[in-house]
Motif scaffolding. Structure first.
Motif, PDB file in Angstrom:
ATOM      1  N   UNK A 118     -41.670  16.168   2.343  1.00 36.92           N
ATOM      2  CA  UNK A 118     -40.437  15.419   2.089  1.00 36.92           C
ATOM      3  C   UNK A 118     -39.544  16.188   1.119  1.00 36.92           C
ATOM      4  N   UNK A 119     -40.162  16.786   0.105  1.00 39.78           N
ATOM      5  CA  UNK A 119     -39.410  17.576  -0.863  1.00 39.78           C
ATOM      6  C   UNK A 119     -38.704  18.744  -0.185  1.00 39.78           C
ATOM      7  N   UNK A 120     -39.352  19.277   0.872  1.00 41.76           N
ATOM      8  CA  UNK A 120     -38.795  20.421   1.590  1.00 41.76           C
ATOM      9  C   UNK A 120     -37.900  19.995   2.755  1.00 41.76           C
ATOM     10  N   UNK A 121     -37.683  18.688   2.900  1.00 44.72           N
ATOM     11  CA  UNK A 121     -36.810  18.189   3.955  1.00 44.72           C
ATOM     12  C   UNK A 121     -37.413  18.279   5.336  1.00 44.72           C
ATOM     13  N   UNK A 122     -38.740  18.107   5.431  1.00 46.00           N
ATOM     14  CA  UNK A 122     -39.411  18.211   6.718  1.00 46.00           C
ATOM     15  C   UNK A 122     -40.379  17.046   6.878  1.00 46.00           C
ATOM     16  N   UNK A 123     -40.964  16.939   8.059  1.00 41.85           N
ATOM     17  CA  UNK A 123     -41.971  15.906   8.311  1.00 41.85           C
ATOM     18  C   UNK A 123     -43.185  16.531   8.977  1.00 41.85           C
ATOM     19  N   UNK A 124     -44.313  15.855   8.849  1.00 40.93           N
ATOM     20  CA  UNK A 124     -45.532  16.345   9.466  1.00 40.93           C
ATOM     21  C   UNK A 124     -45.420  16.410  10.976  1.00 40.93           C
ATOM     22  N   UNK A 125     -44.816  15.400  11.574  1.00 44.03           N
ATOM     23  CA  UNK A 125     -44.686  15.382  13.026  1.00 44.03           C
ATOM     24  C   UNK A 125     -43.860  16.565  13.515  1.00 44.03           C
ATOM     25  N   UNK A 126     -42.780  16.867  12.816  1.00 41.82           N
ATOM     26  CA  UNK A 126     -41.935  17.996  13.209  1.00 41.82           C
ATOM     27  C   UNK A 126     -42.696  19.318  13.097  1.00 41.82           C
ATOM     28  N   UNK A 127     -43.487  19.444  12.043  1.00 42.20           N
ATOM     29  CA  UNK A 127     -44.294  20.661  11.860  1.00 42.20           C
ATOM     30  C   UNK A 127     -45.279  20.827  13.009  1.00 42.20           C
ATOM     31  N   UNK A 128     -45.957  19.733  13.366  1.00 44.39           N
ATOM     32  CA  UNK A 128     -46.934  19.783  14.455  1.00 44.39           C
ATOM     33  C   UNK A 128     -46.250  20.112  15.772  1.00 44.39           C
ATOM     34  N   UNK A 129     -45.112  19.483  16.040  1.00 45.68           N
ATOM     35  CA  UNK A 129     -44.380  19.774  17.281  1.00 45.68           C
ATOM     36  C   UNK A 129     -44.017  21.256  17.364  1.00 45.68           C
ATOM     37  N   UNK A 130     -43.517  21.818  16.285  1.00 42.74           N
ATOM     38  CA  UNK A 130     -43.117  23.225  16.306  1.00 42.74           C
ATOM     39  C   UNK A 130     -44.325  24.127  16.543  1.00 42.74           C
ATOM     40  N   UNK A 131     -45.430  23.799  15.915  1.00 39.67           N
ATOM     41  CA  UNK A 131     -46.624  24.624  16.090  1.00 39.67           C
ATOM     42  C   UNK A 131     -47.103  24.594  17.539  1.00 39.67           C
ATOM     43  N   UNK A 132     -47.115  23.409  18.133  1.00 40.08           N
ATOM     44  CA  UNK A 132     -47.571  23.292  19.519  1.00 40.08           C
ATOM     45  C   UNK A 132     -46.582  23.970  20.462  1.00 40.08           C
ATOM     46  N   UNK A 133     -45.289  23.791  20.243  1.00 40.41           N
ATOM     47  CA  UNK A 133     -44.291  24.426  21.101  1.00 40.41           C
ATOM     48  C   UNK A 133     -44.418  25.948  21.044  1.00 40.41           C
ATOM     49  N   UNK A 134     -44.647  26.488  19.858  1.00 37.65           N
ATOM     50  CA  UNK A 134     -44.825  27.935  19.710  1.00 37.65           C
ATOM     51  C   UNK A 134     -46.079  28.406  20.443  1.00 37.65           C
ATOM     52  N   UNK A 135     -47.159  27.635  20.310  1.00 39.26           N
ATOM     53  CA  UNK A 135     -48.411  27.976  20.984  1.00 39.26           C
ATOM     54  C   UNK A 135     -48.241  27.956  22.497  1.00 39.26           C
ATOM     55  N   UNK A 136     -47.573  26.920  23.019  1.00 44.25           N
ATOM     56  CA  UNK A 136     -47.369  26.808  24.463  1.00 44.25           C
ATOM     57  C   UNK A 136     -46.516  27.970  24.977  1.00 44.25           C
ATOM     58  N   UNK A 137     -45.431  28.269  24.267  1.00 44.86           N
ATOM     59  CA  UNK A 137     -44.543  29.359  24.706  1.00 44.86           C
ATOM     60  C   UNK A 137     -45.278  30.685  24.706  1.00 44.86           C
ATOM     61  N   UNK A 138     -46.085  30.906  23.697  1.00 42.47           N
ATOM     62  CA  UNK A 138     -46.803  32.185  23.592  1.00 42.47           C
ATOM     63  C   UNK A 138     -47.860  32.322  24.667  1.00 42.47           C
ATOM     64  N   UNK A 139     -48.633  31.258  24.892  1.00 44.37           N
ATOM     65  CA  UNK A 139     -49.713  31.348  25.863  1.00 44.37           C
ATOM     66  C   UNK A 139     -49.237  31.207  27.306  1.00 44.37           C
ATOM     67  N   UNK A 140     -48.233  30.383  27.532  1.00 43.48           N
ATOM     68  CA  UNK A 140     -47.709  30.242  28.888  1.00 43.48           C
ATOM     69  C   UNK A 140     -47.044  31.521  29.347  1.00 43.48           C
ATOM     70  N   UNK A 141     -46.522  32.269  28.351  1.00 46.17           N
ATOM     71  CA  UNK A 141     -45.898  33.538  28.681  1.00 46.17           C
ATOM     72  C   UNK A 141     -46.859  34.695  28.728  1.00 46.17           C
ATOM     73  N   UNK A 142     -48.136  34.384  28.544  1.00 42.36           N
ATOM     74  CA  UNK A 142     -49.152  35.434  28.613  1.00 42.36           C
ATOM     75  C   UNK A 142     -49.401  36.135  27.295  1.00 42.36           C
ATOM     76  N   UNK A 143     -48.868  35.539  26.173  1.00 44.90           N
ATOM     77  CA  UNK A 143     -49.032  36.191  24.880  1.00 44.90           C
ATOM     78  C   UNK A 143     -50.328  35.881  24.199  1.00 44.90           C
TER      79      UNK A 143
END
Length: 220
Positions: free
Chosen positions: A195-220
């Motif tokens: 909260x101090x950093x202007x973020x939320x746990x859900x947003x952090x988790x979403x970004x992590x999963x989206x990055x993982x999906x993009x990397x692995x779906x693209x063969x990374x």
């Protein structure tokens, strides 16, 4: 009704009442233990304090559990069973084949949501005693609880397998990293850092999963 049948029926009723009373007391003990562990940690908690909180004699607690470690492990095992049910329900309505990662996202967010809405279960899941340190459970209890946790992680793994085929070591590495990221987000949110950093746990988790999906779906 024959006399023998009446005697057997009466004995069955008595046995049923005893079982109901035993189950009621066990639930009271578990509820009390949750409060005592949350207040004192595993190191500071005692069966006597738990008995007092539950309103039963300490001997009654010993009838159900040989020690506080077994009681703690029973609570955590129940929490992990609830988590597994929650994860499976979150992905139940989604198609098994899904390269876009919807199953993985649903499982990851369900993992986060479970602990976000149940702070005591997060406390149990982190093995908190006094401060952030592991508690001293027996090897047998550790194996039991680790097996329950692996079942929960397998739901995340099943979702990732739909995104891309991975070797066992790669899958393990990715799920460990994802679980660590979700746990970190939960801890940072619980302590107010996000909260101090202007973020939320859900947003952090979403970004992590989206990055993982993009990397692995693209063969990374």
């Amino acid at each position: 009704m024959p006399a023998d049948a009446k005697i057997a029926e009466a004995a069955g009723r008595r046995q049923g009442r005893r079982a109901a009373i035993k189950a009621f007391k066990r639930e009271a003990i578990l509820k009390a233990a949750r409060s005592v562990f949350a207040r004192d940690g595993l190191d500071g908690a005692t069966l006597r304090a738990i008995a007092a909180e539950a309103g039963v004699a300490v001997g009654t607690v010993y009838l159900h559990y040989p020690g506080k470690e077994a009681l703690y492990a029973d609570m955590l095992a129940g929490s992990l069973a609830d988590l597994l049910k929650h994860l499976r329900e979150a992905v139940a309505g989604l198609a098994p084949e899904d390269r876009r990662g919807r199953r993985l996202m649903a499982a990851a967010l369900a993992f986060y949501d479970f602990y976000r809405s149940r702070a005591d279960d997060l406390y149990l899941g982190l093995y908190l005693a006094q401060g952030l340190k592991p508690v001293g459970l027996t090897p047998e209890l550790d194996r039991l609880l680790n097996g329950r946790l692996i079942q929960c992680y397998s739901v995340l793994g099943d979702g990732l397998r739909q995104v891309a085929p991975l070797a066992a070591d790669e899958l393990r590495m990715e799920i460990v990293s994802l679980a660590a990221g979700i746990t970190g987000a939960l801890v940072l949110e619980a302590t107010g850092r996000l909260k101090m950093l202007g973020d939320t746990g859900e947003a952090v988790v979403r970004r992590q999963v989206e990055t993982l999906i993009a990397r692995r779906a693209g063969g990374g």
